[in-house]
Enzyme design. Sequence first.
Site, PDB file in Angstrom:
ATOM      1  N   SER B  18       4.289   0.017  -1.912  1.00 32.20           N
ATOM      2  CA  SER B  18       3.369   0.454  -2.938  1.00 32.20           C
ATOM      3  C   SER B  18       3.262   0.327  -4.435  1.00 32.20           C
ATOM      4  O   SER B  18       3.790  -1.483  -4.619  1.00 32.20           O
ATOM      5  CB  SER B  18       3.847   2.121  -2.901  1.00 32.20           C
ATOM      6  N   HIS B  45       0.452  -1.295  -0.381  1.00 27.24           N
ATOM      7  CA  HIS B  45      -0.764  -0.356  -0.377  1.00 27.24           C
ATOM      8  C   HIS B  45      -1.551  -0.556  -1.571  1.00 27.24           C
ATOM      9  O   HIS B  45      -1.200  -0.896  -2.250  1.00 27.24           O
ATOM     10  CB  HIS B  45       0.409   2.028  -0.944  1.00 27.24           C
ATOM     11  N   ASP B 144       4.974   7.801   1.567  1.00 27.21           N
ATOM     12  CA  ASP B 144       4.763   7.342   2.831  1.00 27.21           C
ATOM     13  C   ASP B 144       5.735   6.529   3.392  1.00 27.21           C
ATOM     14  O   ASP B 144       6.118   5.411   3.030  1.00 27.21           O
ATOM     15  CB  ASP B 144       2.880   6.726   3.057  1.00 27.21           C
TER      16      ASP B 144
END
Lengths: 291, 204
Positions: B18, B45, B144
């Site tokens: 991310s 992400h 996540d």
Amino acid sequence: MTPSTQAKPQVYSHRPNEDEVMALEIKLLLQAIAFRYDYDFSHYAQASLTRRINNCLKKSQLNNIAEMIPKVLHQPEFFELFLKEMSVTVTEMFRDPKVFKELRNKVFTQLKTYSRINIWHAGCATGEEVYSLAIMLKEEGLLHRCQIYATDFNNQSLKVAEQGIYKAEKISEYTHNYQLAGGKASFADYYQAKHGYAKIHNDLKEHITFAHHNLIKDQCFAQMHLIICRNVLIYFDKTLQNNVLSLFNQSLLHRGYLLLGDKESLEFSKQKNNFDTIAKDQRIYQKISYE
Amino acid sequence: MMPVKSSSPYQALVIGVSAGGLNALHNILPKLPKSFPLAIIVLQHRGEVVFDGTSHNDFLISYFQKDCAMSVTEATIGAEIKPGNIYIAPAKYHLLIEKTKVFSLSLEPPVNFALPSIDVLFDSASACYKNQLIGLILTGASSDGSTGLKTIKGRAGLTLVQEPKTAEVDFMPKSAISLHTVDHILPLDDIAEFLCQLIQGDKE
Ligand SMILES: C[S@@+](CC[C@H](N)C(=O)[O-])C[C@H]1O[C@@H](n2cnc3c(N)ncnc32)[C@H](O)[C@@H]1O
């Protein structure tokens, strides 16, 4: 006792593991549903289908997928819940604005030559996309000549679509998309804002017929100048994708247009040679005429 | 770059990353040889900003292709997953792997506030590759991927996490480490070499 054949390290034992048990449960569940309701999910892409069945399981507070089987067989309301979970309703107005712009420039300009225009919007979900389409058609002076059939296999979504009432919090995003899509007026001209909701004006609805249609089993119902089906084929396996694309081919008039979702294409399908590519990135195709 | 024998027990590597991902990925991917015998699937992400998904992905792909020996492409629906390729997850859809080793996409609400979500990818990847899968979590400000990595471990795959101290944002690695006992916690600079040795069979 397990057989004494020497197992390679990457091979699991002969006893079925959790994953294999789950695969069987899913197979039986889908059989039960096909038998009871004539909805055949066996050609849906497995990975996301499995995901959504597990989501449904979590929400229903049952212990395992097998327990869903008697539920779907004997409680139609449970099947409604299941169907809702299976039919992913995520959608928005003017998703991928460039697509609408291209549609305007490359397709609507051609449709102008017809006195009556049939459009099939398959998998319309809660209707945001079909109203986006109607707005563009109106701005091009075509809407009054159009008959738009907006279909889905989820009746709950169709009800929402028919009402055309959406949360006001989305409006600023939609307005932005509308402008990027080449909107010619002000987006606010097309809805009425009330108590945190935006209601789409009735004149946009006049040319839209919302109807139940299941792409897996229902047939063509009219000859179309344009078919729009975005982000529906992604849920299907290759076989079902080819079947549905062939249904679209049958439903299209010669030189009729087909619009698919951003990540869907005819490239690897059996219909590849029956269509010309009008806009590759925007997934706009035109049926080849052999006349 | 080091030469690699292809006797690896692994078939695929999934990477979830991310915030800070561009630098971290750029530290790893260009060091892998053209002959790297695994398929690598990268899920980076994307930010909250509204952008045109296609061009953003084109940027990511050309950015990495420029410096990588392995070929870099977008993970497209129905494409067969082949060793020696790096696949980048597109924006705005969840990326999944079918048991038949092809990609599929799903338009669903975000999971863990993420779309695409690492958990969704890892979960389906491990259902497909089972113990022939390596999962790697890098820098990020999200949780996540933690559950997905644990799922990979549960199916006897190998789990790797970037040493949090070497991460631009340590939240995601820390979150992954807190959820299960990962197999290896590695400083960023060592990850590429570790992977190369691993597939040569020098490491377990
Ligand atoms: C993600 S939505 C796409 C909505 C819209 N076209 C868009 O792209 O924003 C997918 C829709 O496909 C519908 N659908 C899925 N399977 C279908 C089938 N077999 N027949 C008709 N509609 C189906 C779902 O009910 C859902 O409304």
